[in-house]
Design a protein around this motif. Structure first.
Motif, PDB file in Angstrom:
ATOM      1  N   ASN A  49       0.887  -1.175   0.000  1.00 15.13           N
ATOM      2  CA  ASN A  49       0.000   0.000   0.000  1.00 15.13           C
ATOM      3  C   ASN A  49       0.919   1.217   0.000  1.00 15.13           C
ATOM      4  O   ASN A  49       1.311   1.719   1.051  1.00 15.13           O
ATOM      5  N   SER A  73      -6.143  -2.876   4.466  1.00 10.59           N
ATOM      6  CA  SER A  73      -4.787  -2.373   4.551  1.00 10.59           C
ATOM      7  C   SER A  73      -4.244  -2.825   5.893  1.00 10.59           C
ATOM      8  O   SER A  73      -4.790  -2.479   6.942  1.00 10.59           O
ATOM      9  N   PRO A  98     -16.104   0.967   6.577  1.00 10.52           N
ATOM     10  CA  PRO A  98     -14.871   1.133   5.790  1.00 10.52           C
ATOM     11  C   PRO A  98     -14.056   2.317   6.315  1.00 10.52           C
ATOM     12  O   PRO A  98     -14.608   3.289   6.830  1.00 10.52           O
ATOM     13  N   ARG A  99     -12.732   2.197   6.169  1.00  8.70           N
ATOM     14  CA  ARG A  99     -11.827   3.253   6.644  1.00  8.70           C
ATOM     15  C   ARG A  99     -10.866   3.626   5.524  1.00  8.70           C
ATOM     16  O   ARG A  99     -10.275   2.735   4.895  1.00  8.70           O
ATOM     17  N   GLN A 100     -10.721   4.914   5.284  1.00  7.58           N
ATOM     18  CA  GLN A 100      -9.820   5.391   4.243  1.00  7.58           C
ATOM     19  C   GLN A 100      -8.382   5.310   4.734  1.00  7.58           C
ATOM     20  O   GLN A 100      -8.022   5.901   5.752  1.00  7.58           O
ATOM     21  N   THR A 103      -5.023   6.052  -0.322  1.00  6.48           N
ATOM     22  CA  THR A 103      -5.979   6.166  -1.432  1.00  6.48           C
ATOM     23  C   THR A 103      -6.954   4.996  -1.514  1.00  6.48           C
ATOM     24  O   THR A 103      -7.776   4.953  -2.421  1.00  6.48           O
ATOM     25  N   MET A 104      -6.871   4.052  -0.587  1.00 11.69           N
ATOM     26  CA  MET A 104      -7.776   2.893  -0.653  1.00 11.69           C
ATOM     27  C   MET A 104      -8.706   2.860   0.552  1.00 11.69           C
ATOM     28  O   MET A 104      -8.406   3.410   1.592  1.00 11.69           O
ATOM     29  N   ARG A 105      -9.849   2.207   0.374  1.00 17.47           N
ATOM     30  CA  ARG A 105     -10.812   2.028   1.461  1.00 17.47           C
ATOM     31  C   ARG A 105     -10.657   0.627   2.021  1.00 17.47           C
ATOM     32  O   ARG A 105     -10.922  -0.350   1.337  1.00 17.47           O
ATOM     33  N   SER A 106     -10.230   0.567   3.281  1.00 18.66           N
ATOM     34  CA  SER A 106     -10.075  -0.712   3.955  1.00 18.66           C
ATOM     35  C   SER A 106     -11.456  -1.151   4.433  1.00 18.66           C
ATOM     36  O   SER A 106     -12.136  -0.420   5.144  1.00 18.66           O
ATOM     37  N   GLN A 107     -11.886  -2.342   4.015  1.00 16.08           N
ATOM     38  CA  GLN A 107     -13.243  -2.822   4.288  1.00 16.08           C
ATOM     39  C   GLN A 107     -13.338  -3.802   5.445  1.00 16.08           C
ATOM     40  O   GLN A 107     -14.431  -4.173   5.838  1.00 16.08           O
TER      41      GLN A 107
END
Length: 136
Positions: A49, A73, A98-100, A103-107
């Motif tokens: 990441n 992440s 979800p948590r930003q 640049t990605m959203r951790s689900q």
């Protein structure tokens, strides 16, 4: 408020850590604990990441047909190169929002034991189970 402290770090003479000193968290109502939906899933893909502030991997985890494939992440780079995770089963909380992360959203939140140096050792079943199996 009172803080309880677990055992000091002790080794068995062979260098194996038997206990570490960590403050215990406040008492938790069992209903709060059981509200967390913890499931087992298999890592399909793993890559760095690059947008995360701390070294982390993006994991694509298959939690079976009820939950599907979720991304996480995870700061697990100390012990796990990405290629070592493919096909490995992990435990994760799948019902957190979800948590930003960069640049990605951790689900989902992959679970691990946090060592005194900050390294994380993944929690996983000791034998294969179906993806999506709940942890209780």
């Amino acid at each position: 408020s009172k803080v309880l402290v677990a055992w000091d770090e002790v080794t068995n003479g062979a260098g194996r850590i038997l206990a570490t000193k960590n403050p215990m968290k406040p008492t938790l109502d069992p209903e709060q604990f059981f509200a967390a939906d913890v499931r087992v899933g298999a890592v399909l893909r793993a890559e760095a990441n690059e947008a995360a502030r701390k070294p982390a991997l993006v994991l694509h985890i298959d939690f079976g047909p009820e939950v599907g494939i979720l991304k996480s992440s995870a700061q697990i780079t100390t012990h796990y190169p990405p290629e070592s995770l493919i096909g490995r089963q992990v435990a994760a909380v799948v019902n957190f929002p979800p948590r930003q992360i960069g640049t990605m959203r951790s689900q989902c939140l992959v679970l691990g034991a946090v060592e005194s140096d900050g390294g994380v050792v993944l929690l996983a079943p000791d034998r294969p189970v179906a993806n999506g199996t709940p942890v209780g």
